[in-house]
Design a protein around this motif. Sequence first.
Motif, short mmCIF file in Angstrom:
data_model
loop_
_atom_site.label_atom_id
_atom_site.label_comp_id
_atom_site.label_asym_id
_atom_site.label_seq_id
_atom_site.Cartn_x
_atom_site.Cartn_y
_atom_site.Cartn_z
N PHE A 54 17.01 13.86 -34.53
CA PHE A 54 16.27 13.26 -35.65
C PHE A 54 15.10 14.10 -36.15
N PHE A 55 14.72 15.14 -35.41
CA PHE A 55 13.57 15.96 -35.82
C PHE A 55 13.94 17.43 -35.75
N GLU A 56 12.95 18.28 -36.02
CA GLU A 56 13.16 19.72 -35.90
C GLU A 56 13.36 20.10 -34.43
N LEU A 57 14.08 21.19 -34.20
CA LEU A 57 14.37 21.63 -32.84
C LEU A 57 13.08 21.93 -32.08
N GLU A 58 12.13 22.61 -32.76
CA GLU A 58 10.86 22.94 -32.09
C GLU A 58 10.11 21.68 -31.70
N THR A 59 10.14 20.67 -32.57
CA THR A 59 9.46 19.40 -32.26
C THR A 59 10.06 18.73 -31.04
N ALA A 60 11.38 18.77 -30.93
CA ALA A 60 12.05 18.17 -29.77
C ALA A 60 11.69 18.90 -28.48
N LEU A 61 11.69 20.24 -28.54
CA LEU A 61 11.38 21.02 -27.34
C LEU A 61 9.93 20.79 -26.90
N PHE A 62 9.01 20.84 -27.86
CA PHE A 62 7.60 20.65 -27.51
C PHE A 62 7.34 19.23 -27.01
N SER A 63 8.06 18.27 -27.53
CA SER A 63 7.91 16.88 -27.06
C SER A 63 8.36 16.75 -25.62
N GLY A 64 9.50 17.38 -25.29
CA GLY A 64 9.98 17.34 -23.91
C GLY A 64 9.04 18.06 -22.96
N ILE A 65 8.51 19.21 -23.38
CA ILE A 65 7.58 19.97 -22.54
C ILE A 65 6.30 19.18 -22.33
N ALA A 66 5.76 18.58 -23.41
CA ALA A 66 4.52 17.81 -23.30
C ALA A 66 4.70 16.60 -22.39
N LEU A 67 5.84 15.95 -22.49
CA LEU A 67 6.10 14.78 -21.66
C LEU A 67 6.24 15.18 -20.19
N SER A 68 6.89 16.31 -19.93
CA SER A 68 7.01 16.81 -18.55
C SER A 68 5.64 17.14 -17.98
N LEU A 69 4.79 17.77 -18.79
CA LEU A 69 3.44 18.10 -18.35
C LEU A 69 2.64 16.84 -18.05
N PHE A 70 2.81 15.82 -18.88
CA PHE A 70 2.10 14.55 -18.65
C PHE A 70 2.51 13.93 -17.32
N PHE A 71 3.81 13.88 -17.05
CA PHE A 71 4.29 13.30 -15.79
C PHE A 71 3.83 14.13 -14.59
N TYR A 72 3.78 15.45 -14.76
CA TYR A 72 3.32 16.32 -13.67
C TYR A 72 1.85 16.05 -13.35
N LEU A 73 1.02 15.99 -14.38
CA LEU A 73 -0.40 15.74 -14.17
C LEU A 73 -0.63 14.34 -13.59
N GLU A 74 0.17 13.38 -14.05
CA GLU A 74 0.03 12.02 -13.53
C GLU A 74 0.34 11.96 -12.04
N LYS A 75 1.34 12.71 -11.61
CA LYS A 75 1.73 12.72 -10.21
C LYS A 75 0.74 13.47 -9.35
N THR A 76 0.32 14.66 -9.81
CA THR A 76 -0.61 15.46 -9.01
C THR A 76 -2.02 14.89 -9.02
N ALA A 77 -2.31 14.00 -9.97
CA ALA A 77 -3.65 13.40 -10.04
C ALA A 77 -3.84 12.32 -8.97
N LYS A 78 -2.78 11.99 -8.27
CA LYS A 78 -2.87 10.96 -7.23
C LYS A 78 -2.34 11.53 -5.90
N PRO A 79 -3.08 12.45 -5.28
CA PRO A 79 -2.61 13.03 -4.02
C PRO A 79 -2.58 12.00 -2.91
N ASN A 80 -1.63 12.16 -2.03
CA ASN A 80 -1.52 11.24 -0.89
C ASN A 80 -2.57 11.59 0.16
N ILE A 81 -3.33 10.59 0.58
CA ILE A 81 -4.34 10.78 1.62
C ILE A 81 -3.96 9.89 2.80
N ALA A 82 -3.57 10.51 3.90
CA ALA A 82 -3.11 9.77 5.07
C ALA A 82 -4.12 9.87 6.19
#
Length: 264
Positions: free
Chosen positions: A88-116
């Motif tokens: 539905f959009f330009e190819l570059e828009t789709a790629l950047f959207s996927g990259i940005a979403l992956s980066l968001f999930f990565y930061l969300e996961k690493t922002a909560k380190p496990n402390i045992a």
Amino acid sequence: GSGSFTRSGVNYQAGAKTPMSAIFAAIFLMIVLLLFSNYAAYLPKPAMGGIILLVGYNLIDFHHIKQVVKTSGREIIVLSTTLFGTLFFELETALFSGIALSLFFYLEKTAKPNIAELGMSKNHRFINVIRDSSIKVCPQLKIVRIDGSIYFGALEVVSDYFNNLYEKEEVKHVLIIAKGINFIDLAGATWLSHETYKWQKRGGGIYFAGLKIVSQQILKKGGFREEIGEENFYEDKLTAIDEIYKKLDKNICKDCEAKIFHEC
């Protein structure tokens, strides 16, 4: 067309190994257009379109998509976003959207380190206290393992844990098993320096065992290791415990029933 995704797919399927294949493809395409353009005009467009569709179909890695669907809900979101973005959009828009979403999930996961929090089991091994109710812990030394990097995104979780531990005033000494810490940025190093000073001011301290050399680069270059104290870094937890034990209140040790260390 020599630099398109479909052309890259054909090159790969033909056994291409280097970017030189794209250059040769461009050269051959130029030769065809210059010398055989009159004949190329008779090529049926439906047949050419079918070839392009077939090449595009072969670029889809169905096996990997099945793995994504089975294993990770977040990766499904990234896959779906990129897929529908290309429709539905330009190819570059789709790629950047996927990259940005992956980066968001990565930061969300690493922002909560496990402390045992670790304690001594019946087999004389340090394991997470939530795994066994019979685990014994030292009343003066809290042993924790941090699984994750200490950087600006994770400071809120890590600092909240240590603030709660400090306010309880149950222990004065904290040993961090630091093998799981892969990276410490400037914000993390600054926080460690201030936090260590706060505990030392109360008569205790924060100590590190097994911190990787690569994780100490910012600490060394910024002078934070000296601020924390060179004597507070140990190669392994047994050496650390042996030295920290000398700083514990022996009156409390005398009446302690845990006796989890060899030194006790």
